[in-house]
Design an enzyme around this catalytic site. Structure first.
Site, PDB file in Angstrom:
ATOM      1  N   GLY A 199       0.785  -1.232   0.000  1.00  0.00           N
ATOM      2  CA  GLY A 199       0.000   0.000   0.000  1.00  0.00           C
ATOM      3  C   GLY A 199       0.822   1.290   0.000  1.00  0.00           C
ATOM      4  O   GLY A 199       0.484   2.252  -0.697  1.00  0.00           O
ATOM      5  N   ASN A 200       1.929   1.296   0.770  1.00  0.00           N
ATOM      6  CA  ASN A 200       2.685   2.551   0.875  1.00  0.00           C
ATOM      7  C   ASN A 200       3.454   2.885  -0.412  1.00  0.00           C
ATOM      8  O   ASN A 200       3.920   4.003  -0.577  1.00  0.00           O
ATOM      9  CB  ASN A 200       3.632   2.529   2.084  1.00  0.00           C
ATOM     10  CG  ASN A 200       4.740   1.506   1.915  1.00  0.00           C
ATOM     11  OD1 ASN A 200       4.556   0.493   1.257  1.00  0.00           O
ATOM     12  ND2 ASN A 200       5.885   1.792   2.497  1.00  0.00           N
TER      13      ASN A 200
HETATM   14  P1  ADP Z   1       1.226  -3.873   2.564  1.00  0.00           P
HETATM   15  O1  ADP Z   1       0.226  -2.839   2.211  1.00  0.00           O
HETATM   16  O2  ADP Z   1       2.626  -3.523   2.181  1.00  0.00           O
HETATM   17  O3  ADP Z   1       0.817  -5.241   2.128  1.00  0.00           O
HETATM   18  P2  ADP Z   1       0.384  -4.234   5.313  1.00  0.00           P
HETATM   19  O4  ADP Z   1       0.026  -2.980   5.998  1.00  0.00           O
HETATM   20  O5  ADP Z   1      -0.700  -5.121   4.831  1.00  0.00           O
HETATM   21  O6  ADP Z   1       1.353  -3.852   4.148  1.00  0.00           O
HETATM   22  O7  ADP Z   1       1.360  -5.111   6.246  1.00  0.00           O
HETATM   23  C1  ADP Z   1       2.532  -4.568   6.796  1.00  0.00           C
HETATM   24  C2  ADP Z   1       2.295  -4.172   8.241  1.00  0.00           C
HETATM   25  O8  ADP Z   1       2.164  -5.348   9.043  1.00  0.00           O
HETATM   26  C3  ADP Z   1       3.392  -3.431   8.920  1.00  0.00           C
HETATM   27  O9  ADP Z   1       3.385  -2.064   8.605  1.00  0.00           O
HETATM   28  C4  ADP Z   1       3.142  -3.702  10.414  1.00  0.00           C
HETATM   29  O10 ADP Z   1       2.422  -2.648  10.984  1.00  0.00           O
HETATM   30  C5  ADP Z   1       2.263  -4.939  10.409  1.00  0.00           C
HETATM   31  N1  ADP Z   1       2.745  -6.078  11.180  1.00  0.00           N
HETATM   32  C6  ADP Z   1       1.926  -6.984  11.775  1.00  0.00           C
HETATM   33  N2  ADP Z   1       2.614  -7.928  12.411  1.00  0.00           N
HETATM   34  C7  ADP Z   1       3.926  -7.655  12.212  1.00  0.00           C
HETATM   35  C8  ADP Z   1       5.133  -8.290  12.621  1.00  0.00           C
HETATM   36  N3  ADP Z   1       5.129  -9.396  13.363  1.00  0.00           N
HETATM   37  N4  ADP Z   1       6.308  -7.743  12.217  1.00  0.00           N
HETATM   38  C9  ADP Z   1       6.339  -6.616  11.477  1.00  0.00           C
HETATM   39  N5  ADP Z   1       5.212  -5.969  11.065  1.00  0.00           N
HETATM   40  C10 ADP Z   1       4.013  -6.473  11.413  1.00  0.00           C
END
Ligand code: ADP
Ligand code: MG
Length: 318
Positions: A16-17
């Site tokens: 997403g970012n």
């Molecule tokens: P994307 O949009 O890149 O798929 P997401 O927001 O769905 O990203 O997933 C990434 C997020 O997962 C991170 O920003 C963090 O806040 C969260 N997260 C949950 N569990 C963990 C973990 N065990 N280690 C690191 N990040 C985690």
């Protein structure tokens, strides 16, 4: 003759970012994203790009629903078509920004192309009877009832009485356009494929029928990486490393994670479902699919340091 070191083939999954949530945000975000991608090309990688579409597919879905509210002659748009629209729109912004970044660095011999990609799913996938992926905006009870009745949406209610459409997120079984993607990648082109998880389709003889679903981009990127015989699957997201005890006092950031420990941590619930869990699951699948394959999870802005082994979490087999 000068012998070139063999290039590492990497599939990167953008989260997403990398794309932002609005049209202007996306146009800005893809500039930074393109820098990270071209950095990898300069690290002697052959790069294939895939990306998510959460906010974009929700936005398109809402816009198309508004159209059919305004004009009764316009039936509501199937979700598969909304995914196709999101692939084209995101692909346009990304390929435009990538082309510019390549030229800015004097790289004129790499062509950029977006492949509209269909991905076959199994119509008996249990996800179809248990839709879990929320898309689009939050609705009031009245709006939710309208959408349920008129568009056959399945709505979920959050604890604060807000409603949101939920859709199925089945597992990707087959990338229909894999042959075309491979031909472009083998020809040295920079390809964007399987955007938004791919357009979900179900096979009906020779016909591929659009399915009402959004496939997880981490899983489809894993399949793409396997089918292209990539060396590395890189998942670029909003955190630099994967943690255990995430957000707790005893939080521990991991530089290396073997697939055996990863499975244990998954079972212990260290990774949030819908965010970090599918990434670790995809990374494990890829690392275990063939000897020598590894996955890397890191921050978008740290892609280069990640491939140099300086940061991120590498998932591999010992
Ligand atoms: P994307 O949009 O890149 O798929 P997401 O927001 O769905 O990203 O997933 C990434 C997020 O997962 C991170 O920003 C963090 O806040 C969260 N997260 C949950 N569990 C963990 C973990 N065990 N280690 C690191 N990040 C985690
Ligand atoms: Mg995500």
């Amino acid at each position: 003759m000068k012998r070139e070191k063999k290039k590492k083939r990497v599939v990167i999954a953008l989260g997403g970012n990398a794309l932002g949530k609005t049209l202007p945000e996306q146009m800005q975000a893809v500039k930074l994203t393109s820098k990270a991608i071209v950095d990898l090309l300069e690290e002697n990688c052959e790069v294939v790009v895939s990306h998510g579409n959460g906010p974009q597919v929700g936005m398109i879905n809402n816009a198309m629903a508004a159209l059919s509210r305004e004009n009764p002659d316009q039936p509501n748009t199937p979700l598969s078509v909304c995914v196709a629209m999101s692939q084209a729109y995101i692909g346009y912004d990304l390929q435009n920004a990538l082309r510019e970044e390549l030229r800015n660095r004097g790289i004129n011999d790499i062509l950029v192309a977006t492949m509209i990609t269909q991905v076959r799913v199994d119509e008996n996938d249990p996800a179809f009877t248990h839709p879990t992926k929320p898309i689009g905006y939050y609705m009031t009870k009245e709006q939710a009832e309208f959408a349920e009745k008129n568009y056959k949406y399945i709505m979920s209610r959050s604890s604060d009485n807000q409603y949101r459409r939920v859709v199925a997120s089945p597992k990707p079984q087959e990338i229909i356009e894999i042959g075309s993607i491979k031909a472009l990648v083998d020809a040295g082109q920079l390809v964007i494929a399987c955007g938004g998880g791919g357009i979900p389709v179900i096979r009906q003889g020779n016909h591929l029928k659009g399915a009402s679903a959004v496939i997880d981009k981490d899983f489809v990127s894993e399949l793409l990486a396997e089918k292209l015989d990539a060396d590395c699957l890189i998942i670029l997201t909003a955190v630099e490393k994967v943690a255990i005890n995430f957000g707790k006092q005893n939080e521990k950031w991991l530089s290396y994670l073997n697939t055996k420990d990863a499975r244990k941590y998954m079972a212990e619930g260290h990774f949030a479902s819908g965010s970090m869990l599918p990434k670790v699951e995809a990374a494990v699948l890829f690392a275990e699919s063939k000897p020598g394959r590894t996955a890397l999870i890191t921050l978008l802005q740290k892609a280069k340091e990640g491939i140099q082994g300086k940061t991120g979490t590498i998932i591999g087999i010992d």
